[in-house]
Scaffold this motif. Structure first.
Motif, PDB file in Angstrom:
ATOM      1  N   ASP A  89       1.001  -1.207   0.050  1.00 32.01           N
ATOM      2  CA  ASP A  89       0.228  -0.008   0.120  1.00 32.01           C
ATOM      3  C   ASP A  89       0.790   1.289  -0.156  1.00 32.01           C
ATOM      4  OD1 ASP A  89      -2.593  -1.598   2.218  1.00 32.01           O
ATOM      5  OD2 ASP A  89      -2.248  -1.424   0.033  1.00 32.01           O
ATOM      6  N   GLY A  90       2.116   1.242   0.353  1.00 32.53           N
ATOM      7  CA  GLY A  90       2.948   2.418   0.270  1.00 32.53           C
ATOM      8  C   GLY A  90       4.199   2.464   1.073  1.00 32.53           C
ATOM      9  N   LEU A  91       4.652   3.507   1.268  1.00 31.44           N
ATOM     10  CA  LEU A  91       5.813   3.731   2.290  1.00 31.44           C
ATOM     11  C   LEU A  91       5.717   3.933   3.597  1.00 31.44           C
ATOM     12  CD1 LEU A  91       9.073   4.422   2.174  1.00 31.44           C
ATOM     13  CD2 LEU A  91       8.236   6.880   1.583  1.00 31.44           C
ATOM     14  N   GLN A  92       6.371   3.458   4.639  1.00 37.17           N
ATOM     15  CA  GLN A  92       6.135   3.303   5.859  1.00 37.17           C
ATOM     16  C   GLN A  92       6.698   4.753   6.437  1.00 37.17           C
ATOM     17  OE1 GLN A  92       4.575   0.957   8.324  1.00 37.17           O
ATOM     18  NE2 GLN A  92       3.753   0.478   6.353  1.00 37.17           N
ATOM     19  N   LEU A  93       6.394   5.275   7.462  1.00 39.71           N
ATOM     20  CA  LEU A  93       7.018   6.469   8.084  1.00 39.71           C
ATOM     21  C   LEU A  93       8.296   6.093   8.471  1.00 39.71           C
ATOM     22  CD1 LEU A  93       6.809   9.501   9.092  1.00 39.71           C
ATOM     23  CD2 LEU A  93       5.782   8.542  11.278  1.00 39.71           C
ATOM     24  N   SER A  94       8.505   5.037   9.370  1.00 45.23           N
ATOM     25  CA  SER A  94       9.879   4.778   9.762  1.00 45.23           C
ATOM     26  C   SER A  94      11.052   4.700   8.637  1.00 45.23           C
ATOM     27  CB  SER A  94       9.737   3.428  10.508  1.00 45.23           C
ATOM     28  OG  SER A  94       9.246   2.281   9.547  1.00 45.23           O
ATOM     29  N   ASP A  95      10.441   3.936   7.455  1.00 48.85           N
ATOM     30  CA  ASP A  95      11.305   3.751   6.347  1.00 48.85           C
ATOM     31  C   ASP A  95      11.599   5.256   5.352  1.00 48.85           C
ATOM     32  OD1 ASP A  95      11.642   1.155   6.386  1.00 48.85           O
ATOM     33  OD2 ASP A  95       9.568   0.754   5.152  1.00 48.85           O
ATOM     34  N   TRP A  96      10.603   5.895   5.710  1.00 45.89           N
ATOM     35  CA  TRP A  96      10.966   7.596   5.090  1.00 45.89           C
ATOM     36  C   TRP A  96      12.141   8.188   5.949  1.00 45.89           C
ATOM     37  CZ3 TRP A  96      11.315  10.214   1.184  1.00 45.89           C
ATOM     38  CH2 TRP A  96      11.406  11.693   1.477  1.00 45.89           C
ATOM     39  N   ILE A  97      12.129   7.927   7.455  1.00 46.13           N
ATOM     40  CA  ILE A  97      12.975   8.662   8.155  1.00 46.13           C
ATOM     41  C   ILE A  97      14.291   7.928   7.615  1.00 46.13           C
ATOM     42  CG2 ILE A  97      13.989   8.801  10.495  1.00 46.13           C
ATOM     43  CD1 ILE A  97      10.784   8.864  11.345  1.00 46.13           C
ATOM     44  N   ASP A  98      14.374   6.683   7.687  1.00 43.11           N
ATOM     45  CA  ASP A  98      15.488   5.786   7.366  1.00 43.11           C
ATOM     46  C   ASP A  98      16.174   6.424   6.050  1.00 43.11           C
ATOM     47  OD1 ASP A  98      15.733   4.324   9.456  1.00 43.11           O
ATOM     48  OD2 ASP A  98      14.747   2.545   8.171  1.00 43.11           O
ATOM     49  N   SER A  99      15.497   6.764   5.265  1.00 49.33           N
ATOM     50  CA  SER A  99      15.695   7.298   3.646  1.00 49.33           C
ATOM     51  C   SER A  99      16.703   8.710   3.962  1.00 49.33           C
ATOM     52  CB  SER A  99      14.735   7.387   2.646  1.00 49.33           C
ATOM     53  OG  SER A  99      13.801   8.320   2.945  1.00 49.33           O
ATOM     54  N   ILE A 100      15.553   9.439   4.758  1.00 47.84           N
ATOM     55  CA  ILE A 100      16.275  10.923   5.090  1.00 47.84           C
ATOM     56  C   ILE A 100      17.799  10.870   5.725  1.00 47.84           C
ATOM     57  CG2 ILE A 100      15.987  13.027   6.335  1.00 47.84           C
ATOM     58  CD1 ILE A 100      13.003  12.799   6.183  1.00 47.84           C
ATOM     59  N   VAL A 101      17.859   9.919   6.738  1.00 47.84           N
ATOM     60  CA  VAL A 101      19.214   9.867   7.304  1.00 47.84           C
ATOM     61  C   VAL A 101      20.094   9.283   6.539  1.00 47.84           C
ATOM     62  CG1 VAL A 101      20.428   8.250   9.144  1.00 47.84           C
ATOM     63  CG2 VAL A 101      18.236   9.254   9.906  1.00 47.84           C
ATOM     64  N   SER A 102      19.814   8.589   5.588  1.00 47.72           N
ATOM     65  CA  SER A 102      20.715   7.965   4.439  1.00 47.72           C
ATOM     66  C   SER A 102      21.326   9.309   3.611  1.00 47.72           C
ATOM     67  CB  SER A 102      20.152   6.871   3.647  1.00 47.72           C
ATOM     68  OG  SER A 102      20.965   6.487   2.691  1.00 47.72           O
ATOM     69  N   ARG A 103      20.279   9.849   3.212  1.00 47.23           N
ATOM     70  CA  ARG A 103      20.649  11.173   2.291  1.00 47.23           C
ATOM     71  C   ARG A 103      21.247  12.319   2.838  1.00 47.23           C
ATOM     72  NH1 ARG A 103      15.808  13.500  -0.041  1.00 47.23           N
ATOM     73  NH2 ARG A 103      14.633  12.489   1.650  1.00 47.23           N
ATOM     74  N   LYS A 104      20.987  12.436   4.144  1.00 44.17           N
ATOM     75  CA  LYS A 104      21.637  13.589   4.705  1.00 44.17           C
ATOM     76  C   LYS A 104      22.773  13.391   5.815  1.00 44.17           C
ATOM     77  CE  LYS A 104      17.353  16.362   4.294  1.00 44.17           C
ATOM     78  NZ  LYS A 104      18.127  17.380   3.401  1.00 44.17           N
ATOM     79  N   ARG A 105      23.279  11.876   5.824  1.00 46.80           N
ATOM     80  CA  ARG A 105      24.039  12.041   7.098  1.00 46.80           C
ATOM     81  C   ARG A 105      25.449  12.619   6.733  1.00 46.80           C
ATOM     82  NH1 ARG A 105      24.093   6.814   6.022  1.00 46.80           N
ATOM     83  NH2 ARG A 105      23.261   6.066   7.932  1.00 46.80           N
ATOM     84  N   ASN A 106      25.774  12.803   5.726  1.00 48.23           N
ATOM     85  CA  ASN A 106      27.048  13.741   5.610  1.00 48.23           C
ATOM     86  C   ASN A 106      26.868  15.429   5.343  1.00 48.23           C
ATOM     87  OD1 ASN A 106      28.818  11.479   5.826  1.00 48.23           O
ATOM     88  ND2 ASN A 106      28.564  10.993   3.854  1.00 48.23           N
ATOM     89  N   LYS A 107      25.350  15.684   5.274  1.00 49.01           N
ATOM     90  CA  LYS A 107      25.132  17.144   5.100  1.00 49.01           C
ATOM     91  C   LYS A 107      24.785  17.699   5.988  1.00 49.01           C
ATOM     92  CE  LYS A 107      23.644  15.673   0.233  1.00 49.01           C
ATOM     93  NZ  LYS A 107      22.640  15.585  -0.533  1.00 49.01           N
TER      94      LYS A 107
END
Length: 388
Positions: A89-107
């Motif tokens: 059905d769609g993207l989980q909130l916890s997975d979305w947070i994981d993706s933000i952490v992954s993208r912004k880890r060095n920023k």
């Protein structure tokens, strides 16, 4: 549009795939194959035709988010926690947070990453599974109610009255603000239409309590300067005093390189990109700040200026140093930044210039220091009244 797909020798039970849509976009989905069964999870993430540089950046971010979800699903399978039966059905909130952490880890700063991870942990305690698109006002109200009585994560299992520490109101407010940031990011990516936290009324929100910012007076700072420390804490002392005279945060001074210090012959400057805000700061250094710099010797531009341990060790050393200096205040490294802001305004520097020197993106933040200075002036006048 060509999409690079990495190949691997070992077969993965999950593959990221793309489906062409009538509007020219590509819909991203996960293809599960396990025990002879195939299932699909459409992520509601889309790649757009790459016409501009912004399109390429947006697609790169979307791919990072999709791969983060895929990595999460693979981890769940490996741990035998989730199996292959994942809702399509769609993207989980916890997975979305994981993706933000992954993208912004060095920023962004380390503290921002830790804040995102703590939010995820508390969200999982409040409600284990929630789709990003299902985060509505009702969910946010329930989460704020949870935060008001939530304990520290390491004390979560303890009963009330048995050393179970409740989150402070400031931490509760920061947690809700972090959730708002997460939802804003989803709105920008086109994953949801609106940020549900913005629908909360003032009474439903958790207010940040009004408090005083701890800072050192000129007399206290002088006592700190004159009080010796152990050889192992010498680097912490120099860095703390340096920040008292230039206003850098711990995250910035601990990463400061000699190449960030510019000597134009008449004046020395610092030039950095702040880790917290990603905004540049170029400011002259006072003689007091320069005196706190260690001897450079033959160090290259990419070598660090100060030899510092992690934030926790530095703070322990600062507290011991402040105690030896007979200062009865909760001295942490961030007190140096508060001290700089207060000293600038006390010395008569205008609020706009002080804001620029501190790298504030909003002058309203600098106004907090102005209120501290106004309070000091009021207290000084009251002292005169008591003399007569």
């Amino acid at each position: 549009m060509e999409i690079p797909i990495k190949t691997s020798k070992a077969k993965e039970p999950i593959k990221l795939r793309f489906k062409s849509l009538a509007n020219g976009n590509l819909s991203l989905y996960l293809d599960y194959y396990h025990d002879g069964k195939r299932e699909y999870e459409f992520l509601k993430l889309y790649l757009i035709p790459e016409v501009t540089t912004e399109d390429k950046v947006a697609n790169a971010n979307t791919l990072n988010a999709a791969n983060a979800i895929k990595a999460r699903r693979l981890a769940n399978i490996a741990d035998n926690k989730a199996g292959i039966n994942i809702s399509a059905d769609g993207l989980q909130l916890s997975d979305w947070i994981d993706s933000i952490v992954s993208r912004k880890r060095n920023k962004v700063s380390e503290s921002s990453i830790k804040g995102l991870r703590r939010l995820k942990q508390h969200l999982n305690i409040y409600r284990t599974h929630i789709r990003l698109v299902d985060v509505d006002k009702r969910f946010c109200i329930g989460f704020t109610d949870y935060l008001r009585s939530a304990g520290f994560l390491k004390n979560q299992g303890k009963k009330v009255g048995k050393e179970r520490r409740i989150l402070s109101q400031t931490t509760q407010a920061e947690m809700l603000n972090t959730l708002s940031i997460v939802l804003n990011e989803a709105v920008r990516e086109g994953l949801i239409r609106s940020n549900a936290t913005r629908q909360l009324s003032k009474t439903e929100r958790i207010k940040t309590p009004k408090g005083t910012r701890e800072y050192l007076t000129v007399e206290e700072l002088q006592r700190m300067i004159e009080t010796p420390v152990t050889p192992s804490a010498e680097g912490d002392k120099n860095a703390f005093l340096f920040c008292c005279f230039c206003g850098l945060r711990h995250s910035d001074v601990s990463a400061l390189r000699w190449g960030n210090i510019i000597n134009d012959g008449n004046k020395m400057w610092i030039s950095i990109i702040q880790k917290k805000t990603q905004h540049p700061v170029i400011a002259p250094l006072s003689e007091k700040a320069i005196a706190c710099l260690p001897h450079r010797g033959g160090k290259d531009n990419d070598e660090k200026v100060f030899d510092m341990p992690n934030y926790c060790i530095t703070n322990r050393r600062l507290k011991r140093w402040a105690k030896d200096a007979q200062i009865n205040k909760n001295v942490t490294f961030h007190v140096s930044r508060h001290t700089f802001g207060t000293m600038m305004l006390t010395a008569g520097v205008d609020i706009y210039t002080t804001s620029k020197l501190m790298g504030h993106t909003d002058i309203a933040v600098t106004q907090i220091y102005a209120k501290i200075v106004d309070k000091k002036k009021e207290e000084a006048v009251n002292l005169l009244d008591r003399l007569f």
